[in-house]
Design a protein around this motif. Structure first.
Motif, PDB file in Angstrom:
ATOM      1  N   LEU A   9      38.774 -72.398  -0.781  1.00 52.76           N
ATOM      2  CA  LEU A   9      38.779 -73.831  -0.454  1.00 52.76           C
ATOM      3  C   LEU A   9      38.832 -74.714  -1.696  1.00 52.76           C
ATOM      4  CD1 LEU A   9      36.144 -74.105   2.427  1.00 52.76           C
ATOM      5  CD2 LEU A   9      38.607 -74.487   2.596  1.00 52.76           C
ATOM      6  N   SER A  10      38.095 -74.370  -2.710  1.00 49.17           N
ATOM      7  CA  SER A  10      37.840 -75.180  -3.908  1.00 49.17           C
ATOM      8  C   SER A  10      36.704 -76.158  -3.628  1.00 49.17           C
ATOM      9  CB  SER A  10      39.074 -75.950  -4.398  1.00 49.17           C
ATOM     10  OG  SER A  10      39.278 -77.114  -3.634  1.00 49.17           O
ATOM     11  N   LEU A  11      36.047 -76.564  -4.688  1.00 49.72           N
ATOM     12  CA  LEU A  11      34.879 -77.432  -4.571  1.00 49.72           C
ATOM     13  C   LEU A  11      35.250 -78.796  -3.989  1.00 49.72           C
ATOM     14  CD1 LEU A  11      31.880 -77.177  -5.179  1.00 49.72           C
ATOM     15  CD2 LEU A  11      32.318 -78.171  -7.430  1.00 49.72           C
ATOM     16  N   GLU A  12      36.414 -79.321  -4.406  1.00 48.59           N
ATOM     17  CA  GLU A  12      36.840 -80.647  -3.939  1.00 48.59           C
ATOM     18  C   GLU A  12      37.072 -80.661  -2.431  1.00 48.59           C
ATOM     19  OE1 GLU A  12      37.669 -80.359  -8.226  1.00 48.59           O
ATOM     20  OE2 GLU A  12      38.089 -79.066  -6.502  1.00 48.59           O
ATOM     21  N   VAL A  13      37.683 -79.600  -1.911  1.00 50.20           N
ATOM     22  CA  VAL A  13      37.931 -79.512  -0.468  1.00 50.20           C
ATOM     23  C   VAL A  13      36.617 -79.372   0.291  1.00 50.20           C
ATOM     24  CG1 VAL A  13      39.011 -78.145   1.371  1.00 50.20           C
ATOM     25  CG2 VAL A  13      40.235 -78.562  -0.781  1.00 50.20           C
ATOM     26  N   LEU A  14      35.689 -78.620  -0.279  1.00 48.11           N
ATOM     27  CA  LEU A  14      34.377 -78.455   0.350  1.00 48.11           C
ATOM     28  C   LEU A  14      33.665 -79.802   0.484  1.00 48.11           C
ATOM     29  CD1 LEU A  14      32.022 -76.748   1.416  1.00 48.11           C
ATOM     30  CD2 LEU A  14      31.285 -76.434  -0.962  1.00 48.11           C
ATOM     31  N   VAL A  15      33.692 -80.590  -0.597  1.00 53.69           N
ATOM     32  CA  VAL A  15      33.074 -81.919  -0.564  1.00 53.69           C
ATOM     33  C   VAL A  15      33.734 -82.791   0.497  1.00 53.69           C
ATOM     34  CG1 VAL A  15      32.776 -84.066  -1.868  1.00 53.69           C
ATOM     35  CG2 VAL A  15      32.291 -81.869  -2.956  1.00 53.69           C
ATOM     36  N   ASP A  16      35.052 -82.731   0.556  1.00 49.86           N
ATOM     37  CA  ASP A  16      35.789 -83.519   1.546  1.00 49.86           C
ATOM     38  C   ASP A  16      35.388 -83.140   2.967  1.00 49.86           C
ATOM     39  OD1 ASP A  16      38.003 -85.445   2.134  1.00 49.86           O
ATOM     40  OD2 ASP A  16      38.867 -83.679   3.106  1.00 49.86           O
ATOM     41  N   ARG A  17      35.208 -81.863   3.225  1.00 50.54           N
ATOM     42  CA  ARG A  17      34.823 -81.411   4.567  1.00 50.54           C
ATOM     43  C   ARG A  17      33.394 -81.822   4.896  1.00 50.54           C
ATOM     44  NH1 ARG A  17      37.614 -75.522   5.896  1.00 50.54           N
ATOM     45  NH2 ARG A  17      39.769 -76.205   5.519  1.00 50.54           N
ATOM     46  N   LEU A  18      32.530 -81.767   3.905  1.00 57.39           N
ATOM     47  CA  LEU A  18      31.147 -82.208   4.119  1.00 57.39           C
ATOM     48  C   LEU A  18      31.094 -83.702   4.440  1.00 57.39           C
ATOM     49  CD1 LEU A  18      29.296 -80.278   1.260  1.00 57.39           C
ATOM     50  CD2 LEU A  18      28.985 -79.940   3.726  1.00 57.39           C
ATOM     51  N   VAL A  19      31.924 -84.462   3.739  1.00 52.08           N
ATOM     52  CA  VAL A  19      31.972 -85.919   3.969  1.00 52.08           C
ATOM     53  C   VAL A  19      32.379 -86.216   5.411  1.00 52.08           C
ATOM     54  CG1 VAL A  19      33.282 -88.008   3.431  1.00 52.08           C
ATOM     55  CG2 VAL A  19      32.348 -86.632   1.591  1.00 52.08           C
ATOM     56  N   LEU A  28      27.106 -85.997  -2.348  1.00 49.11           N
ATOM     57  CA  LEU A  28      26.822 -86.710  -3.596  1.00 49.11           C
ATOM     58  C   LEU A  28      26.118 -85.824  -4.609  1.00 49.11           C
ATOM     59  CD1 LEU A  28      25.703 -90.246  -2.323  1.00 49.11           C
ATOM     60  CD2 LEU A  28      27.719 -89.714  -3.692  1.00 49.11           C
ATOM     61  N   ARG A  29      25.199 -84.992  -4.120  1.00 43.31           N
ATOM     62  CA  ARG A  29      24.477 -84.102  -5.032  1.00 43.31           C
ATOM     63  C   ARG A  29      25.422 -83.085  -5.670  1.00 43.31           C
ATOM     64  NH1 ARG A  29      18.918 -83.145  -1.460  1.00 43.31           N
ATOM     65  NH2 ARG A  29      17.912 -85.113  -2.062  1.00 43.31           N
ATOM     66  N   ILE A  30      26.369 -82.592  -4.894  1.00 45.80           N
ATOM     67  CA  ILE A  30      27.368 -81.657  -5.433  1.00 45.80           C
ATOM     68  C   ILE A  30      28.238 -82.360  -6.468  1.00 45.80           C
ATOM     69  CG2 ILE A  30      29.397 -80.293  -4.868  1.00 45.80           C
ATOM     70  CD1 ILE A  30      28.122 -79.723  -2.141  1.00 45.80           C
ATOM     71  N   CYS A  31      28.654 -83.580  -6.146  1.00 40.59           N
ATOM     72  CA  CYS A  31      29.506 -84.349  -7.079  1.00 40.59           C
ATOM     73  C   CYS A  31      28.783 -84.623  -8.391  1.00 40.59           C
ATOM     74  CB  CYS A  31      29.933 -85.659  -6.436  1.00 40.59           C
ATOM     75  SG  CYS A  31      31.104 -85.470  -5.082  1.00 40.59           S
ATOM     76  N   ASP A  32      27.496 -84.981  -8.302  1.00 40.65           N
ATOM     77  CA  ASP A  32      26.718 -85.245  -9.515  1.00 40.65           C
ATOM     78  C   ASP A  32      26.538 -83.971 -10.338  1.00 40.65           C
ATOM     79  OD1 ASP A  32      26.409 -87.952  -9.056  1.00 40.65           O
ATOM     80  OD2 ASP A  32      24.555 -87.712  -7.918  1.00 40.65           O
ATOM     81  N   MET A  34      28.407 -81.240 -10.371  1.00 38.04           N
ATOM     82  CA  MET A  34      29.664 -80.704 -10.896  1.00 38.04           C
ATOM     83  C   MET A  34      30.523 -81.773 -11.584  1.00 38.04           C
ATOM     84  SD  MET A  34      29.061 -77.669 -10.097  1.00 38.04           S
ATOM     85  CE  MET A  34      30.572 -76.960 -10.708  1.00 38.04           C
ATOM     86  N   GLN A  35      29.968 -82.996 -11.679  1.00 41.44           N
ATOM     87  CA  GLN A  35      30.650 -84.109 -12.370  1.00 41.44           C
ATOM     88  C   GLN A  35      32.034 -84.400 -11.769  1.00 41.44           C
ATOM     89  OE1 GLN A  35      30.600 -83.113 -16.561  1.00 41.44           O
ATOM     90  NE2 GLN A  35      28.431 -83.595 -16.762  1.00 41.44           N
TER      91      GLN A  35
END
Length: 239
Positions: A9-19, A28-32, A34-35
């Protein structure tokens, strides 16, 4: 979610799915951690829009302050998208409040025009010192005058009493912003003042009307003199 699936998936896709599952805090915690700056902005924008859609409060100021405080931690975020969501939800005051923090003048002005807040849009355009943006607002305002197109002179109020108030307000705005008047005059002069041509005739009529309404009689007389030189016969020129 297995580790293999996560890698695919990649981290970016995972964040998008969580959103999209409204897991904003975890995202937000993942984004912070992993910058992921751009992803963080997207998470905050999605949260703000979701917060507006689900809000039951009648105090738009409280909601507005909450959203602005959380979004200010991420410079470059688009307040325009959030303001548009508020406007589409019927929260016009909240939209205006949030839009004040939009750093991009084009986005700010565009939404203000959609919200029918022409004078506020013009003020923002003037503050940006962008000549093209200023003229886009002025032409928008001209088109909204009853029976007008951007290239035509403002209509005589006696012929259209219903539009008299709108035209009076338009001329008051021109008085308030001299730089806007200069841009508008340059716009009409660009058509030329040849009364034989339709564009020139409309431009001449527009300038005379503007100067008349603003009580600039000397400049209006100058336009009249220039106009007279285009008359084919000398008797017509001295009338």
């Amino acid at each position: 979610l297995t580790f293999s699936q996560f890698e695919d998936l990649s981290l970016e896709v995972l964040v998008d799915r969580l959103v999209h599952r409204h897991q904003h805090l975890l995202s937000l915690r993942i984004c912070d951690l992993m910058q992921l700056k751009s992803n963080k902005q997207a998470v905050l924008e999605h949260w703000a829009c979701a917060r507006i859609r689900s809000s039951n409060t009648d105090d738009y100021k409280v909601l507005g302050r909450e959203i602005i405080a959380k979004l200010k931690v991420s410079p470059g975020i688009s307040f325009g998208k959030i303001a548009e969501t508020a406007f589409n939800q019927g929260l016009k005051e909240l939209a205006t409040m949030v839009l004040e923090h939009e750093p991009r003048a084009n986005d700010q002005v565009s939404l203000l025009l959609n919200m029918e807040q022409e004078e506020r849009a013009l003020r923002k355009a003037v503050e940006s010192r962008d000549a093209d943006l200023i003229m886009s607002v002025v032409l928008h305002m001209l088109k909204r005058l009853p029976g007008q197109s951007a290239a035509e002179a403002p209509e005589d109020p006696e012929k259209n009493p219903d539009g008299a108030a709108a035209q009076t307000q338009f001329f008051k705005v021109l008085e308030q912003y001299p730089q806007v008047l200069r841009h508008l005059v340059a716009y009409y002069e660009g058509f030329g003042l040849d009364p034989i041509k339709s564009a020139g005739r409309n431009a001449t009529m527009a300038l005379k009307r503007i100067y008349y309404e603003l009580k600039k009689k000397k400049v209006a007389a100058k336009i009249k003199v220039i106009e007279s030189y285009y008359k084919p016969e000398w008797k017509q020129r001295i009338r």
